[in-house]
Design an enzyme around this catalytic site. Structure first.
Site, PDB file in Angstrom:
ATOM      1  N   GLU A 180       0.836  -1.207   0.000  1.00 48.13           N
ATOM      2  CA  GLU A 180       0.000   0.000   0.000  1.00 48.13           C
ATOM      3  C   GLU A 180       0.872   1.259   0.000  1.00 48.13           C
ATOM      4  O   GLU A 180       0.663   2.196  -0.774  1.00 48.13           O
ATOM      5  CB  GLU A 180      -0.898   0.022   1.249  1.00 48.13           C
ATOM      6  CG  GLU A 180      -1.983  -1.044   1.281  1.00 48.13           C
ATOM      7  CD  GLU A 180      -1.527  -2.351   1.940  1.00 48.13           C
ATOM      8  OE1 GLU A 180      -0.303  -2.634   1.964  1.00 48.13           O
ATOM      9  OE2 GLU A 180      -2.408  -3.075   2.433  1.00 48.13           O
ATOM     10  N   ARG A 220       3.499  -1.129  15.524  1.00 44.83           N
ATOM     11  CA  ARG A 220       2.424  -0.523  16.315  1.00 44.83           C
ATOM     12  C   ARG A 220       2.935   0.169  17.575  1.00 44.83           C
ATOM     13  O   ARG A 220       2.143   0.687  18.359  1.00 44.83           O
ATOM     14  CB  ARG A 220       1.371  -1.580  16.660  1.00 44.83           C
ATOM     15  CG  ARG A 220       1.900  -2.845  17.301  1.00 44.83           C
ATOM     16  CD  ARG A 220       0.862  -3.961  17.265  1.00 44.83           C
ATOM     17  NE  ARG A 220       1.379  -5.242  17.734  1.00 44.83           N
ATOM     18  CZ  ARG A 220       2.005  -6.130  16.980  1.00 44.83           C
ATOM     19  NH1 ARG A 220       2.212  -5.884  15.698  1.00 44.83           N
ATOM     20  NH2 ARG A 220       2.428  -7.279  17.479  1.00 44.83           N
ATOM     21  N   HIS A 227     -25.879   8.064  20.520  1.00 43.12           N
ATOM     22  CA  HIS A 227     -27.012   8.139  19.588  1.00 43.12           C
ATOM     23  C   HIS A 227     -26.889   7.101  18.496  1.00 43.12           C
ATOM     24  O   HIS A 227     -27.527   7.227  17.443  1.00 43.12           O
ATOM     25  CB  HIS A 227     -27.100   9.559  19.023  1.00 43.12           C
ATOM     26  CG  HIS A 227     -27.364  10.568  20.099  1.00 43.12           C
ATOM     27  ND1 HIS A 227     -28.634  10.894  20.522  1.00 43.12           N
ATOM     28  CD2 HIS A 227     -26.510  11.250  20.904  1.00 43.12           C
ATOM     29  CE1 HIS A 227     -28.553  11.771  21.508  1.00 43.12           C
ATOM     30  NE2 HIS A 227     -27.271  12.001  21.769  1.00 43.12           N
TER      31      HIS A 227
END
Ligand code: F6P
Length: 541
Positions: free
Chosen positions: A206, A261, A377
């Site tokens: 990528e 990471r 919500h």
């Protein structure tokens, strides 16, 4: 039964003993003091969980049974605890602020760490003040091209520290989906844009695809000679950055003992450093260093990451809760759950122990989340009334990033209300009383009451900190890192490899010629072949 199995067994007995107990009923005058701990100014409250003192003692005994202190020392001392890759794990060396020696493989790595940090700071200062400029003058835009740890850390932290951002605009491109880079290229001016290619290996498909596209775009706009001035690289593979055409003084290195990471503290943090400046970046590192100090010295019951880990094990292994929600009531932490997904799930999403056997307990939970109040919500319905219990972390700043009106008080009231509602719930009897007090007839009230009742007894932990400063952000990230380490020790998995991402990469390589129509797929499964056929048919239209 091994000693650890006995400790797990004892914990299951504590869960049975607690039976149908209510978290709310565990509260006495002492519980809040007793079930909170602090790391610097960060308060960690785990009193709203179904843990009592004997169960907590049993968790600490579990920790002792896996020789935690010894394993933590091996980690601290730079031993090769990443056994499947034969590597030390020493991201803590990147945030050493006092120049102290850190020995890895018999070598003190601190001078190299400080040299790269100083080179980054010089570069960041020069970019920020315009003494390093593009063809069109001072750089206005920086595009970080990277993925996974080479994206999530700096992207999350740059957003988190937006109030401190006084450098050029920073953009992040990660996905190989062309829409990602095209969207960014459409809005940046070539003559004042710098690309930072961030990749530990400098081979990730990528990132290399995006970097090549950025390079072509730059050359189209400014010519080949612009590349050396408009590109920088962050990598452990400096031979590959040179082969890409990146100048030696624009390539910032790090080392194989820094996991992807765990790399935001390394050269991978350059875009963040350019955004907030080297001094703020140092504060960010100092926060993490303070959390390291805390993790390596505090006793278990005062040790926030250890407690986070133990509470997590209680929820995952003893109560059987499969997921863990991270709910920042701090809008700038919007990417924190995504960051923690990689940190936690890539580290502890494992099914084989360090000894090569199948694990005999569940390991890392599914981590997910969104900032409150937005989540309220959307998915909180399930957290309150669904059939699955989801332990949640709430993160709350005492002081807002952007004070305005009473927004912050409302935000905090919502966070506290959620943790209280999840714990206390509301019985059908309470609902019935409310409905009849409002004049509803008995039949209708009985029909509605089950829908309006809340079971409660749903566990939450809360982090409260004064303000989301660079220091506090550094602390928070490091606390979660050490939680993940501690859980990895308990589960006896290697938290520092990620073989699970390889098969997909391999197959993508095999499938690319089929997708391009340059090879046929004989021998592949019917679904993939069917999808390829349908894909080519749609493309032809
Ligand atoms: O997805 C696997 C992984 O190796 C991550 O661990 C890493 O953060 C990411 O790919 C990017 O790797 P690199 O920095 O080497 O491009």
């Amino acid at each position: 039964m091994t000693v650890t199995e006995q400790k797990f067994d004892a914990l299951h007995k504590h869960r049975e003993r607690l039976g149908k107990s209510r978290i709310a009923d565990l509260f006495d005058a002492q519980r809040f003091d007793d079930f909170t701990a602090t790391c610097g100014e960060i308060l960690f409250d785990y009193s709203k969980t179904l843990l009592d003192t004997p169960a907590r003692v049993a968790l600490v005994e579990l920790l002792e049974s896996v020789n935690f202190n010894e394993k933590r020392s091996a980690f601290q001392n730079g031993e090769k605890i990443n056994t499947t890759e034969d590597r030390a794990v020493q991201h803590m060396a990147l945030r050493v602020m006092d120049g102290r020696e850190i020995i890895i493989d018999g070598t003190n790595v601190t001078p190299d760490v400080l040299a790269v940090r100083e080179a980054m700071a010089r570069f960041a200062r020069n970019v920020r003040d315009g003494s390093i400029a593009g063809q069109g003058g001072r750089f206005t835009d920086i595009v970080n091209i990277g993925i996974g740890g080479s994206d999530l850390g700096p992207a999350m932290a740059t957003l988190a520290l937006a109030p401190y951002h006084d450098g050029p605009a920073i953009h992040f491109v990660s996905n190989v989906d062309g829409a990602d880079i095209v969207d960014v290229l459409e809005k940046v001016p070539a003559a004042t844009t710098m690309f930072i290619v961030a990749s530990k290996t400098f081979t990730t498909q990528e990132t290399m695809t995006n970097a090549e596209t950025a390079r072509r775009w730059l050359v189209e706009h400014l010519g080949e000679e612009a590349v050396s001035n408009h590109f920088a690289a962050l990598s452990t593979a400096l031979d590959k950055t040179a082969a890409f055409g990146i100048r030696e003084d624009r390539a910032f290195g790090f080392w194989d003992w820094v996991g992807g990471r765990y790399s935001v503290w390394s050269a991978i943090g350059l875009s963040l450093m350019i955004a907030i400046g080297p001094q703020r970046f140092d504060e960010f590192l100092s926060g993490a260093a303070a959390a390291d100090e805390h993790f390596f010295s505090a006793d278990p019951l005062d040790n926030v990451p250890v407690l986070m880990a133990l509470v997590g094990v209680w929820h995952r292994n003893i109560c059987g809760h499969a997921t863990h929600a991270v709910l920042p009531y701090d809008n700038h932490l919007a990417r924190f759950p995504a960051y923690l997904q990689q940190l936690d799930m890539e580290s502890n999403g494992k099914r084989i122990t360090k000894d090569g056997a199948a694990v005999d307990s569940e390991t890392g939970p599914i981590v997910w989340g969104e900032p409150g109040t937005n989540g309220q919500h959307a998915f909180y319905q399930l957290i309150h009334q669904g059939t699955t219990i989801i332990p949640c972390d709430f993160l709350i700043a005492a002081n807002p990033a952007k004070p305005i009106g009473d927004h912050h008080e409302k935000l905090v009231a919502n966070a506290l209300a959620q943790t209280e509602a999840l714990m206390v719930g509301k019985t059908e009897e309470q609902v019935l009383k409310e409905l009849s007090a409002n004049g509803m007839n008995e039949v209708e009230a009985h029909r509605l009451a089950p829908h309006k009742a809340f079971p409660g007894n749903r566990p939450t932990c809360t982090f409260l900190y004064p303000e989301l400063t660079p220091f506090v952000l550094g602390q928070l990230i490091a606390l979660y890192e050490h939680k993940v380490f501690t859980q990895g020790v308990i589960w006896n998995v290697n938290s520092f490899d990620q073989w699970g991402v390889e098969l997909g990469k391999e197959l993508a390589g095999e499938l690319l010629p089929l997708v391009k129509g340059e090879a046929d797929g004989s021998g592949r499964n019917g679904s993939t072949l069917g999808l390829l056929d349908a894909f080519h048919a749609m493309r032809a239209k």
